[in-house]
Write an enzyme that holds these catalytic residues in place. Sequence first.
Site, PDB file in Angstrom:
ATOM      1  CE  LYS A  30       2.280  44.034  -6.272  1.00 30.44           C
ATOM      2  NZ  LYS A  30       2.517  42.820  -6.439  1.00 30.44           N
ATOM      3  CG  ASN A  31       1.659  40.401  -8.456  1.00 31.15           C
ATOM      4  OD1 ASN A  31       2.771  41.373  -8.184  1.00 31.15           O
ATOM      5  ND2 ASN A  31       0.883  40.370  -7.862  1.00 31.15           N
ATOM      6  CB  CYS A 125       2.967  41.306   1.997  1.00 35.07           C
ATOM      7  SG  CYS A 125       2.203  42.466   0.547  1.00 35.07           S
ATOM      8  NE  ARG A 130       4.146  35.834  -0.147  1.00 31.71           N
ATOM      9  CZ  ARG A 130       4.136  37.108  -0.883  1.00 31.71           C
ATOM     10  NH1 ARG A 130       4.443  38.223  -0.365  1.00 31.71           N
ATOM     11  NH2 ARG A 130       3.798  37.112  -2.408  1.00 31.71           N
ATOM     12  CG  ASP A 313      -2.830  38.900  -4.756  1.00 33.58           C
ATOM     13  OD1 ASP A 313      -3.130  38.424  -3.879  1.00 33.58           O
ATOM     14  OD2 ASP A 313      -2.534  39.156  -5.718  1.00 33.58           O
ATOM     15  NE  ARG A 405       5.115  46.135  -1.773  1.00 30.19           N
ATOM     16  CZ  ARG A 405       4.730  44.839  -1.436  1.00 30.19           C
ATOM     17  NH1 ARG A 405       4.261  44.671  -0.708  1.00 30.19           N
ATOM     18  NH2 ARG A 405       4.847  44.170  -2.496  1.00 30.19           N
TER      19      ARG A 405
HETATM   20  N1  EPU Z   1       4.622  27.959  -2.342  1.00 32.55           N
HETATM   21  C1  EPU Z   1       5.569  26.915  -1.794  1.00 32.55           C
HETATM   22  N2  EPU Z   1       6.488  27.224  -2.403  1.00 32.55           N
HETATM   23  C2  EPU Z   1       6.918  27.604  -2.741  1.00 32.55           C
HETATM   24  C3  EPU Z   1       6.556  28.785  -3.662  1.00 32.55           C
HETATM   25  C4  EPU Z   1       5.228  28.936  -3.198  1.00 32.55           C
HETATM   26  O1  EPU Z   1       4.904  26.023  -1.107  1.00 32.55           O
HETATM   27  O2  EPU Z   1       8.356  27.827  -3.750  1.00 32.55           O
HETATM   28  C5  EPU Z   1       3.908  28.432  -1.840  1.00 32.55           C
HETATM   29  C6  EPU Z   1       3.020  29.283  -1.016  1.00 32.55           C
HETATM   30  O3  EPU Z   1       3.548  29.452   0.628  1.00 32.55           O
HETATM   31  C7  EPU Z   1       1.161  29.974  -0.720  1.00 32.55           C
HETATM   32  C8  EPU Z   1       0.960  29.214  -2.540  1.00 32.55           C
HETATM   33  O4  EPU Z   1       2.511  28.283  -2.094  1.00 32.55           O
HETATM   34  O5  EPU Z   1       0.723  29.138  -0.100  1.00 32.55           O
HETATM   35  C9  EPU Z   1       1.007  29.916  -3.609  1.00 32.55           C
HETATM   36  O6  EPU Z   1       2.550  31.193  -3.589  1.00 32.55           O
HETATM   37  P1  EPU Z   1       2.936  31.505  -5.048  1.00 32.55           P
HETATM   38  O7  EPU Z   1       3.783  30.966  -5.677  1.00 32.55           O
HETATM   39  O8  EPU Z   1       1.325  30.911  -6.329  1.00 32.55           O
HETATM   40  O9  EPU Z   1       2.874  32.895  -4.503  1.00 32.55           O
HETATM   41  P2  EPU Z   1       3.825  34.478  -5.207  1.00 32.55           P
HETATM   42  O10 EPU Z   1       4.611  33.955  -6.558  1.00 32.55           O
HETATM   43  O11 EPU Z   1       5.009  34.212  -3.713  1.00 32.55           O
HETATM   44  C10 EPU Z   1       2.062  35.798  -6.329  1.00 32.55           C
HETATM   45  C11 EPU Z   1       1.712  37.263  -6.025  1.00 32.55           C
HETATM   46  C12 EPU Z   1       0.736  37.767  -5.332  1.00 32.55           C
HETATM   47  C13 EPU Z   1       0.175  36.254  -5.330  1.00 32.55           C
HETATM   48  C14 EPU Z   1       0.628  35.161  -5.081  1.00 32.55           C
HETATM   49  C15 EPU Z   1      -1.177  34.322  -5.829  1.00 32.55           C
HETATM   50  C16 EPU Z   1       4.157  38.763  -7.291  1.00 32.55           C
HETATM   51  C17 EPU Z   1       5.167  39.504  -7.386  1.00 32.55           C
HETATM   52  N3  EPU Z   1       3.007  38.080  -6.311  1.00 32.55           N
HETATM   53  O12 EPU Z   1       3.175  35.304  -5.127  1.00 32.55           O
HETATM   54  O13 EPU Z   1       0.409  38.330  -4.690  1.00 32.55           O
HETATM   55  O14 EPU Z   1      -1.081  36.210  -3.595  1.00 32.55           O
HETATM   56  O15 EPU Z   1       1.283  34.700  -6.602  1.00 32.55           O
HETATM   57  O16 EPU Z   1      -1.411  34.884  -6.945  1.00 32.55           O
HETATM   58  O17 EPU Z   1       3.466  37.922  -8.059  1.00 32.55           O
HETATM   59  C18 EPU Z   1      -0.275  40.610  -3.808  1.00 32.55           C
HETATM   60  O18 EPU Z   1       0.199  41.237  -5.030  1.00 32.55           O
HETATM   61  O19 EPU Z   1      -0.448  41.572  -2.734  1.00 32.55           O
HETATM   62  C19 EPU Z   1       0.530  39.295  -3.667  1.00 32.55           C
HETATM   63  C20 EPU Z   1       0.486  38.901  -2.887  1.00 32.55           C
END
Ligand code: EPU
Length: 431
Positions: A30-31, A125, A130, A313, A405
Amino acid sequence: VRAARRHMSEKFVIKGGAPLQGSVTVSGAKNAAVAIIPAALLSRDICFIENLPLINDVIVLRDILTSMGAVVDMPTASSMKIDARGVTSWQAPYEQVRRMRASYYLLGVLLGCFGKAEVGMPGGCDIGLRPMDLHIKGFEALGATVERTSEGYYVQADPLVGGEVYFDSPSVGATINTMLAAVRAEGETTIVNAAKEPHIVDLANFLNTMGASIKGAGTDMIRITGVEQMHGCDYAIIPDQIETGTFMIMAAATGGDVTVKNAIPFHMEALSAKLMEAGSEVVEGEDFLRVIGNPSPKAVNIKTMPYPGFPTDLQQPMVAYLSRCQGASIITESIYESRYRYVDELLRMGANIRVADRVAVIEGVDKIYGASVNISDLRAGAALILAGLIAEGETHIHRLRHVDRGYQSIEKKLQDLGANIERVEDLDAPM
Ligand code: EPU
């Protein structure tokens, strides 16, 4: 496709107790899919993407790209042909964008294509704050200015130029968004302290197949040399690491014997280690993993970490599993500050879990019991399904839209493994 657009008022009814037996095939990641589908817009050509999961997030992205002028076909349930030649808009449709988190990748893609982008605030989610500050830092390193508008973000760069960006924490989303824009920027970009998740590497491989020049994906320093043009390609997405892990934990938790096929065992090292520590047997093949559950598993301690650490996750299904392991387990959630909402539902099923801030202490109990529970987010859904599979009696799980989803036909895959799970109309759906 219709199957992926299920009615919101459905629930799972699970009769617990059956050990899972047999084999299950994992769908595409998915991601990775949610980054690769919008990335296809970076070429004025046709991209053919295979091994896609048939989940609602993919269908939403198909609709977004179509409404932006792309011609998108799904010749099979797991493949998509994207012809982006008709895309002229640097704005993404607000109503659809807010239905999913990963629609923010359109910011990087459209910035790379047109030097500007306007995209609404993403949904996704609700698992804590975030923020987008690191995404913005990435765009600014490429010479862009970023404006917060009433509905989302407006980003523009004239010209878009390579630069160096250091991420305070290795954000998956910010690493991907920076890569998506940098492949079309003038000159070289360096991302320092980049995320290393398998889908970062998959996206880089996809972009390189389209003619980009990205080196170092999968390490904490990624170097990108911008190119003027990218072309179409054929590409197969990697298997889903989290779906693989979900079935592995379910096999262990039910004391079953399950072979998870179309998997990449190397991506699962952190989980395999923890399942073995809890007493399960894990056999690694070239493209499969076999998990043989231990009837009296032991407690383990876990800290979620960026890859290659234990994935956040999988924290939720793992906690559901540990609710019945002997002894006390301590879980530290170091990625998100509120990813324990589902614990209340596990408590209602008889689990003994205390949560303080980012730490959960789980005292294993002999039995948990069926109850009527509500899903709060995607992986909470996996946790509650797992709890239903090991509970005594019947569990009713509401709000399946979260699960649909991100997991393709999860109930069918579980039925094939011998689980007693049905999807039925939810006449007593909670508000
Ligand atoms: N963060 C910041 N600033 C930013 C971006 C992120 O502080 O600009 C912080 C977030 O608040 C969080 C941490 O960094 O505490 C990690 O966030 P990250 O950006 O790595 O996560 P994401 O890109 O929002 C993706 C996956 C998530 C998964 C995370 C961590 C996708 C679409 N989503 O989210 O997947 O938990 O990486 O591996 O790729 C899921 O599939 O259920 C899911 C939530």
